[in-house]
Scaffold this motif. Sequence first.
Motif, PDB file in Angstrom:
ATOM      1  N   PHE A  91       0.831  -1.206   0.000  1.00 42.28           N
ATOM      2  CA  PHE A  91       0.000   0.000   0.000  1.00 42.28           C
ATOM      3  C   PHE A  91       0.869   1.260   0.000  1.00 42.28           C
ATOM      4  N   ILE A  92       1.914   1.267   0.826  1.00 41.94           N
ATOM      5  CA  ILE A  92       2.819   2.420   0.865  1.00 41.94           C
ATOM      6  C   ILE A  92       3.505   2.608  -0.480  1.00 41.94           C
ATOM      7  N   ALA A  93       3.908   1.523  -1.109  1.00 42.20           N
ATOM      8  CA  ALA A  93       4.539   1.619  -2.430  1.00 42.20           C
ATOM      9  C   ALA A  93       3.566   2.181  -3.467  1.00 42.20           C
ATOM     10  N   ALA A  94       2.295   1.756  -3.403  1.00 35.82           N
ATOM     11  CA  ALA A  94       1.307   2.261  -4.355  1.00 35.82           C
ATOM     12  C   ALA A  94       1.053   3.751  -4.146  1.00 35.82           C
ATOM     13  N   VAL A  95       0.966   4.185  -2.890  1.00 32.43           N
ATOM     14  CA  VAL A  95       0.750   5.605  -2.601  1.00 32.43           C
ATOM     15  C   VAL A  95       1.953   6.421  -3.066  1.00 32.43           C
ATOM     16  N   ALA A  96       3.155   5.914  -2.840  1.00 28.38           N
ATOM     17  CA  ALA A  96       4.357   6.626  -3.292  1.00 28.38           C
ATOM     18  C   ALA A  96       4.368   6.761  -4.812  1.00 28.38           C
ATOM     19  N   GLY A  97       3.962   5.710  -5.515  1.00 25.27           N
ATOM     20  CA  GLY A  97       3.872   5.795  -6.976  1.00 25.27           C
ATOM     21  C   GLY A  97       2.832   6.823  -7.409  1.00 25.27           C
ATOM     22  N   GLY A  98       1.699   6.878  -6.713  1.00 26.29           N
ATOM     23  CA  GLY A  98       0.673   7.868  -7.028  1.00 26.29           C
ATOM     24  C   GLY A  98       1.163   9.285  -6.802  1.00 26.29           C
ATOM     25  N   VAL A  99       1.944   9.477  -5.739  1.00 25.81           N
ATOM     26  CA  VAL A  99       2.505  10.817  -5.464  1.00 25.81           C
ATOM     27  C   VAL A  99       3.467  11.221  -6.580  1.00 25.81           C
ATOM     28  N   LEU A 100       4.266  10.275  -7.060  1.00 25.45           N
ATOM     29  CA  LEU A 100       5.188  10.596  -8.156  1.00 25.45           C
ATOM     30  C   LEU A 100       4.428  10.959  -9.437  1.00 25.45           C
ATOM     31  N   VAL A 101       3.359  10.236  -9.736  1.00 28.85           N
ATOM     32  CA  VAL A 101       2.561  10.538 -10.928  1.00 28.85           C
ATOM     33  C   VAL A 101       1.883  11.900 -10.783  1.00 28.85           C
ATOM     34  N   ALA A 102       1.365  12.192  -9.583  1.00 30.02           N
ATOM     35  CA  ALA A 102       0.725  13.488  -9.351  1.00 30.02           C
ATOM     36  C   ALA A 102       1.736  14.629  -9.477  1.00 30.02           C
ATOM     37  N   ALA A 103       2.945  14.425  -8.993  1.00 35.94           N
ATOM     38  CA  ALA A 103       3.977  15.457  -9.103  1.00 35.94           C
ATOM     39  C   ALA A 103       4.340  15.709 -10.567  1.00 35.94           C
ATOM     40  N   ALA A 104       4.475  14.639 -11.343  1.00 31.57           N
ATOM     41  CA  ALA A 104       4.779  14.815 -12.767  1.00 31.57           C
ATOM     42  C   ALA A 104       3.626  15.518 -13.478  1.00 31.57           C
ATOM     43  N   GLY A 105       2.390  15.169 -13.142  1.00 32.69           N
ATOM     44  CA  GLY A 105       1.227  15.836 -13.743  1.00 32.69           C
ATOM     45  C   GLY A 105       1.159  17.304 -13.362  1.00 32.69           C
ATOM     46  N   ALA A 106       1.442  17.610 -12.097  1.00 32.58           N
ATOM     47  CA  ALA A 106       1.425  19.010 -11.652  1.00 32.58           C
ATOM     48  C   ALA A 106       2.495  19.822 -12.373  1.00 32.58           C
ATOM     49  N   ALA A 107       3.680  19.231 -12.555  1.00 33.06           N
ATOM     50  CA  ALA A 107       4.749  19.933 -13.275  1.00 33.06           C
ATOM     51  C   ALA A 107       4.323  20.230 -14.709  1.00 33.06           C
ATOM     52  N   ARG A 108       3.653  19.283 -15.355  1.00 40.20           N
ATOM     53  CA  ARG A 108       3.197  19.499 -16.735  1.00 40.20           C
ATOM     54  C   ARG A 108       2.111  20.568 -16.797  1.00 40.20           C
ATOM     55  N   ILE A 109       1.199  20.574 -15.846  1.00 39.39           N
ATOM     56  CA  ILE A 109       0.141  21.590 -15.817  1.00 39.39           C
ATOM     57  C   ILE A 109       0.747  22.970 -15.625  1.00 39.39           C
ATOM     58  N   ILE A 110       1.716  23.086 -14.717  1.00 37.20           N
ATOM     59  CA  ILE A 110       2.382  24.377 -14.503  1.00 37.20           C
ATOM     60  C   ILE A 110       3.079  24.823 -15.779  1.00 37.20           C
ATOM     61  N   GLN A 111       3.733  23.909 -16.481  1.00 35.23           N
ATOM     62  CA  GLN A 111       4.410  24.239 -17.731  1.00 35.23           C
ATOM     63  C   GLN A 111       3.413  24.729 -18.781  1.00 35.23           C
ATOM     64  N   LEU A 112       2.282  24.056 -18.926  1.00 33.70           N
ATOM     65  CA  LEU A 112       1.285  24.457 -19.919  1.00 33.70           C
ATOM     66  C   LEU A 112       0.665  25.807 -19.580  1.00 33.70           C
ATOM     67  N   ARG A 113       0.411  26.064 -18.303  1.00 34.07           N
ATOM     68  CA  ARG A 113      -0.144  27.362 -17.902  1.00 34.07           C
ATOM     69  C   ARG A 113       0.841  28.480 -18.167  1.00 34.07           C
ATOM     70  N   SER A 114       2.113  28.207 -17.914  1.00 32.48           N
ATOM     71  CA  SER A 114       3.142  29.217 -18.183  1.00 32.48           C
ATOM     72  C   SER A 114       3.211  29.531 -19.675  1.00 32.48           C
ATOM     73  N   ASP A 115       3.167  28.496 -20.504  1.00 21.92           N
ATOM     74  CA  ASP A 115       3.186  28.716 -21.955  1.00 21.92           C
ATOM     75  C   ASP A 115       1.953  29.497 -22.411  1.00 21.92           C
ATOM     76  N   ALA A 116       0.799  29.178 -21.870  1.00 20.69           N
ATOM     77  CA  ALA A 116      -0.424  29.894 -22.245  1.00 20.69           C
ATOM     78  C   ALA A 116      -0.353  31.349 -21.818  1.00 20.69           C
TER      79      ALA A 116
END
Length: 129
Positions: A91-116
Amino acid sequence: MTSNNATPEIPDPQPDGPPPSATTSPPTGAPQGTSAAPKPRTTRAGVVWAAVVVALLALILLIIFILQNQQPVNVFFLGLAGTVSLGMALFIAAVAGGVLVAAAGAARIIQLRSDARKIRRTQPKSNSA
């Protein structure tokens, strides 16, 4: 001189049962197979309720998984060592993987907003008065 070669029309025999009535046929202009009742609208509250039900079912399955996997296992991570149940370790490993995916998604959203934002600043404003 013309001859009339038309054959006389013979009426079809009536089927057994009552004649078709106007109430059983769909109204003219209505598509076939549709009913007169309007389709209920999808609301945000309904979507949230459905998401909560699905999340609760997932949590119940997760609890069952953790309870069935209570064997202690040794876990080593970055020089740290410990003993934890197998279900909790997964369970801890799955949550850690989810946090990594959320961090990568947040970085991409910030990048797209900056470009816009950059694109909006460089476009000339139109005066529509």
